[in-house]
Structure formats: C-alpha cells, structure tokens
Design an enzyme around this catalytic site. Sequence first.
Site, PDB file in Angstrom:
ATOM      1  N   CYS A 260      -0.275  65.547   6.185  1.00  0.00           N
ATOM      2  CA  CYS A 260       0.159  66.747   5.452  1.00  0.00           C
ATOM      3  C   CYS A 260       0.006  68.057   6.227  1.00  0.00           C
ATOM      4  O   CYS A 260       0.990  68.705   6.539  1.00  0.00           O
ATOM      5  CB  CYS A 260      -0.586  66.843   4.131  1.00  0.00           C
ATOM      6  SG  CYS A 260      -0.243  65.455   3.052  1.00  0.00           S
TER       7      CYS A 260
HETATM    8  N1  LIG Z   1      -0.701  60.416   2.768  1.00  0.00           N
HETATM    9  C1  LIG Z   1      -0.961  61.431   1.974  1.00  0.00           C
HETATM   10  O1  LIG Z   1      -2.146  61.732   1.736  1.00  0.00           O
HETATM   11  C2  LIG Z   1       0.145  62.215   1.294  1.00  0.00           C
HETATM   12  C3  LIG Z   1      -0.198  63.105   0.277  1.00  0.00           C
HETATM   13  C4  LIG Z   1       0.806  63.802  -0.373  1.00  0.00           C
HETATM   14  C5  LIG Z   1       2.131  63.631  -0.001  1.00  0.00           C
HETATM   15  N2  LIG Z   1       2.458  62.778   1.017  1.00  0.00           N
HETATM   16  C6  LIG Z   1       3.871  62.624   1.326  1.00  0.00           C
HETATM   17  O2  LIG Z   1       4.348  61.395   0.805  1.00  0.00           O
HETATM   18  C7  LIG Z   1       5.363  60.848   1.639  1.00  0.00           C
HETATM   19  C8  LIG Z   1       4.979  59.447   2.077  1.00  0.00           C
HETATM   20  O3  LIG Z   1       3.793  59.521   2.839  1.00  0.00           O
HETATM   21  P1  LIG Z   1       2.849  58.286   3.067  1.00  0.00           P
HETATM   22  O4  LIG Z   1       1.569  58.864   3.566  1.00  0.00           O
HETATM   23  O5  LIG Z   1       2.828  57.397   1.869  1.00  0.00           O
HETATM   24  O6  LIG Z   1       3.626  57.541   4.267  1.00  0.00           O
HETATM   25  P2  LIG Z   1       3.347  56.076   4.848  1.00  0.00           P
HETATM   26  O7  LIG Z   1       3.835  56.075   6.243  1.00  0.00           O
HETATM   27  O8  LIG Z   1       1.939  55.680   4.559  1.00  0.00           O
HETATM   28  O9  LIG Z   1       4.273  55.126   3.976  1.00  0.00           O
HETATM   29  C9  LIG Z   1       5.639  55.195   3.932  1.00  0.00           C
HETATM   30  C10 LIG Z   1       6.189  53.799   3.752  1.00  0.00           C
HETATM   31  O10 LIG Z   1       7.590  53.928   3.549  1.00  0.00           O
HETATM   32  C11 LIG Z   1       8.227  52.838   4.198  1.00  0.00           C
HETATM   33  N3  LIG Z   1       9.636  53.167   4.381  1.00  0.00           N
HETATM   34  C12 LIG Z   1      10.202  53.988   5.304  1.00  0.00           C
HETATM   35  N4  LIG Z   1      11.533  54.060   5.096  1.00  0.00           N
HETATM   36  C13 LIG Z   1      11.815  53.281   4.034  1.00  0.00           C
HETATM   37  C14 LIG Z   1      13.005  52.965   3.336  1.00  0.00           C
HETATM   38  N5  LIG Z   1      14.182  53.479   3.680  1.00  0.00           N
HETATM   39  N6  LIG Z   1      12.918  52.100   2.303  1.00  0.00           N
HETATM   40  C15 LIG Z   1      11.722  51.573   1.937  1.00  0.00           C
HETATM   41  N7  LIG Z   1      10.574  51.851   2.550  1.00  0.00           N
HETATM   42  C16 LIG Z   1      10.608  52.696   3.581  1.00  0.00           C
HETATM   43  C17 LIG Z   1       7.426  52.634   5.458  1.00  0.00           C
HETATM   44  O11 LIG Z   1       7.602  51.330   5.989  1.00  0.00           O
HETATM   45  C18 LIG Z   1       6.006  52.887   4.958  1.00  0.00           C
HETATM   46  O12 LIG Z   1       5.379  51.681   4.525  1.00  0.00           O
HETATM   47  C19 LIG Z   1       5.513  61.843   2.789  1.00  0.00           C
HETATM   48  O13 LIG Z   1       6.532  62.733   2.478  1.00  0.00           O
HETATM   49  C20 LIG Z   1       4.190  62.575   2.792  1.00  0.00           C
HETATM   50  O14 LIG Z   1       4.294  63.886   3.316  1.00  0.00           O
HETATM   51  C21 LIG Z   1       1.481  62.049   1.667  1.00  0.00           C
END
Ligand SMILES: NC(=O)c1ccc[n+]([C@@H]2O[C@H](COP(=O)([O-])OP(=O)(O)OC[C@H]3O[C@@H](n4cnc5c(N)ncnc54)[C@H](O)[C@@H]3O)[C@@H](O)[C@H]2O)c1
Length: 418
Positions: A260
Amino acid sequence: MQKVIVIGQGYVGLPVAVRAAEAGFDVVGFDVDAARVQRLAAGESFIEDITEARLRAVLDSGRYRPSAHPADLDGFDVAVISVPTPLREGIPDLSYIESAAAALAPHVSAGCTVVLESTTYPGSTEELVAPVLEAASGLVAGEGFHLGYSPERIDPGNEVWTFERTPKIVSGVSPASLAAVQAFYDRLVDKTVPVSSPKEAELAKLIENTFRHVNIALVNELARFANDLGIDVWESIEAADTKPFGFMKFTPGPGVGGHCLPIDPSYLSWRVRRTLGHTFRFVELANDVNEHMPGYVVQRITAALNRRSLPVRGQRVLLLGLSYKKNTGDPREAPSREIIRHLLALGAEVRAVDPHVAAHWAPEGVEVVDLTAEELAVAAITVLVVDHDAFDHELIAGHAQLVLDCRNVLRGDNVEVL
Ligand SMILES: NC(=O)c1ccc[n+]([C@@H]2O[C@H](COP(=O)([O-])OP(=O)(O)OC[C@H]3O[C@@H](n4cnc5c(N)ncnc54)[C@H](O)[C@@H]3O)[C@@H](O)[C@H]2O)c1
C-alpha cells in the site's frame, strides 16, 4: 443460497472469501494462479490472519471453493474484484483489473452485483470497470446490474481491528447499487459506511494511505535531523503524544513497505497530474523522504562500525526482520531488501532472521539463520529492522556486539536507535 465470487485470492481476496463463506454465502474463490488455488483447496493458508483451521472449516462446510476455472464464474449474485494494482515505472498498472473485469463480463446477468475492492485512482470503477461489464452484458451499470466500490482496510497481523470489526466504506454507481453493495457487506462486517459515489470511496482509500505515508515521512525526516542535532526524537514524539487532542503519533522507521504505502499515494498523484496537470507535492516529497530511509539506515550502520574502526567490507551484519511490518510474513516492497542491496554492494556479509518470512524470499547472497546467541555474538553489528514479537529483546541486547535499533524497542549500552 446466494453465490459469491471473489476474483483474486491474495491478502485481500482470501479474507473476504472466507468471511463470506462463514456468513453463509456459497463462495467461489477465483484466481488465475492454479498453484495457489491448489494449495488453498488443500487447506494451506499463506496469510496469518486466516488460520488453517478457519480455512479448513469453510472448505469442509462446502461453502468455499477455490477455483482457476472461468466456467465457475457463471451464475453469480455478487462478485468482488480484489486483484493487484501495481505501479510500472511509476505509472498505475490497471491491467489486472481490466482482465478480471473481462473474465467476469460474460457472466454478468440482470440483478447481479459487482464490487471493486482493489486500491486504485478515483474514477476507475465508473471509467474502467463499468464499460467492460456493460459491453459484454448489454446491461447498464446501476440499472440492469449493480456496480460499486468498497476499499479494503485489512491490517495484516492486527488482532483488534480484524476484517469484521473494521468499518467498511461502501458505494454504488446508483442508489440501487449502493443498497445492493451495502446489503452484501452488512452481512460480512459489523459496520458499513455509505458514501455518495465510487469516486468518494476510491479517494477515501487513497486519503487513508497518503495520510500515513506523509506522516511517516515527516517523522523520518525529523529522525534524521534530530540525530544530527543530538536530540532523542523518540522521546520528543512520546512527549508530543501526551497532548490529548490534535496530535497523532507516528514513529520513524527504516522505510515504508508492503503493497500500500509505497504505491497507493502515487496512484493519486498520477491521477492529479494527468487530469489537472498539477504535481501532488506532499506525495512526491513523502516518496522522496521514505525512499531514502533504507540508504540512511546503511549510512548509520557504516558510521557505527566506523566508530569501532571497522570497515563495512568483510563485516558480518545480522538483519532482524525481512518483512515490511511487525508480525507479518509479507516481504513485498520491504525496506530490508534495499538495505541488503546497499550492504552487499559495500562488501558486507549479510545474514538475516525472520520467523515469519519463508527463506526463499531472502534476497540472493543472504543467508537466513535462526536467532541465537552465537549468531548475535559473531556479527559486527545487528540491525533490528522489524520488531516482530518473536524477537527476544534480552537475547539480542545481551549478546550482540553492537545494535542499530530501527524501532526503539531495545535498551543497552551497545544499542543505538535510528
Ligand atoms: N495487502 C493489503 O494489505 C491490502 C490492503 C488494502 C488494499 N489492498 C489492495 O487490494 C488489491 C489486491 O491486493 P492483494 O494484497 O490482495 O494482492 P495479492 O497479490 O496478494 O493477490 C492478488 C491475487 O490476484 C490474482 N490475480 C491476478 N490477476 C487475476 C485475474 N485476472 N483473475 C483472477 N485472479 C487474478 C493473483 O494471482 C493473486 O493471487 C490491490 O489493489 C491492493 O492495493 C491490499
């Protein structure tokens, strides 16, 4: 039973999917990473907040099914998109949202609800997601089907403010969409907070992260000046924090990490620059200060060794903590990586300890070891980068020759703080 699809089973998507299954929905956790899907189906969780017992319970209930098959997207009532939103050379990369929307689009039917949860710049839900879903379904967002945005506020490792307890902002492209999005999340969390459109919800998320980013940069810059002035900035911050109003405590550190803080504020500054032609100066300045912190840590290591007439080259440096924050195993964008890069370039022999991070995440050239009195004793300097609860403070201060404590948790004549 209503069918829910959560696209992306990462740090955000998995907790949403598990919670939805616990709340009684029939959930498909969809991910393009077939290996991740397989591990989840076998009951292996990669997130501390989702225990394997919790994962197994929803798998056994039959209400949570991980899948990599697009056919499983069919016939959903609610779909949540939680895919990555990285920066590519400083520019927002929305290709994951675009491909997730494209995969979902053929399965959109009258009355269903789609919610974007990925962090992104204001306007994404309406400008990016809506057209893709509308074109494939022939339905209008907000009328034929519901569409909204609800930012994630997950704080990995936080046992007080869990997913359920943390208020969740909800929005929709029309009053009916807002009602549908809110009704869904009301079943997952204790409190929802409606706002008038997706743009306000998208901006709210970026305000939250930019606020942290800027305030951390402020105390980081202060820490550098205070050290040069011979003032204990940590004590000054504690003193300032006794003010019961108008102050919020932030503490210095070795740099910001995770998915983030190093990324999200740049989504906002990019949008402001592209749409308005202005530079978002606070974000640019905070980026500059925070990005230089790992280099500053190495500068302090060098100075500490120099006082003992030691060069960096050839010295054993023991780093404690590879993840980006306390008590989590998430190493993404962690400052430790940059600290290690500088130390290796200077010829140091780097070893690292992190009980939360799998050894394969350690950068090349770094040996991962356990925290023992012997490891501490042979290192010329030990650097506490992350203050995981698992680190024994007495052991560290009692056996290390010299410590640079980036978190101000250790005490001893051999300890200096950032
Ligand atoms: N990690 C955090 O603490 C956090 C907190 C708030 C918001 N976010 C936001 O949430 C979003 C996701 O982050 P995250 O940390 O969960 O990411 P992550 O990398 O942990 O997980 C994302 C998942 O999406 C999958 N993916 C990618 N493209 C895809 C598609 N087309 N179809 C299906 N699956 C697909 C990937 O294989 C992966 O498993 C981002 O925008 C991030 O900024 C993250």
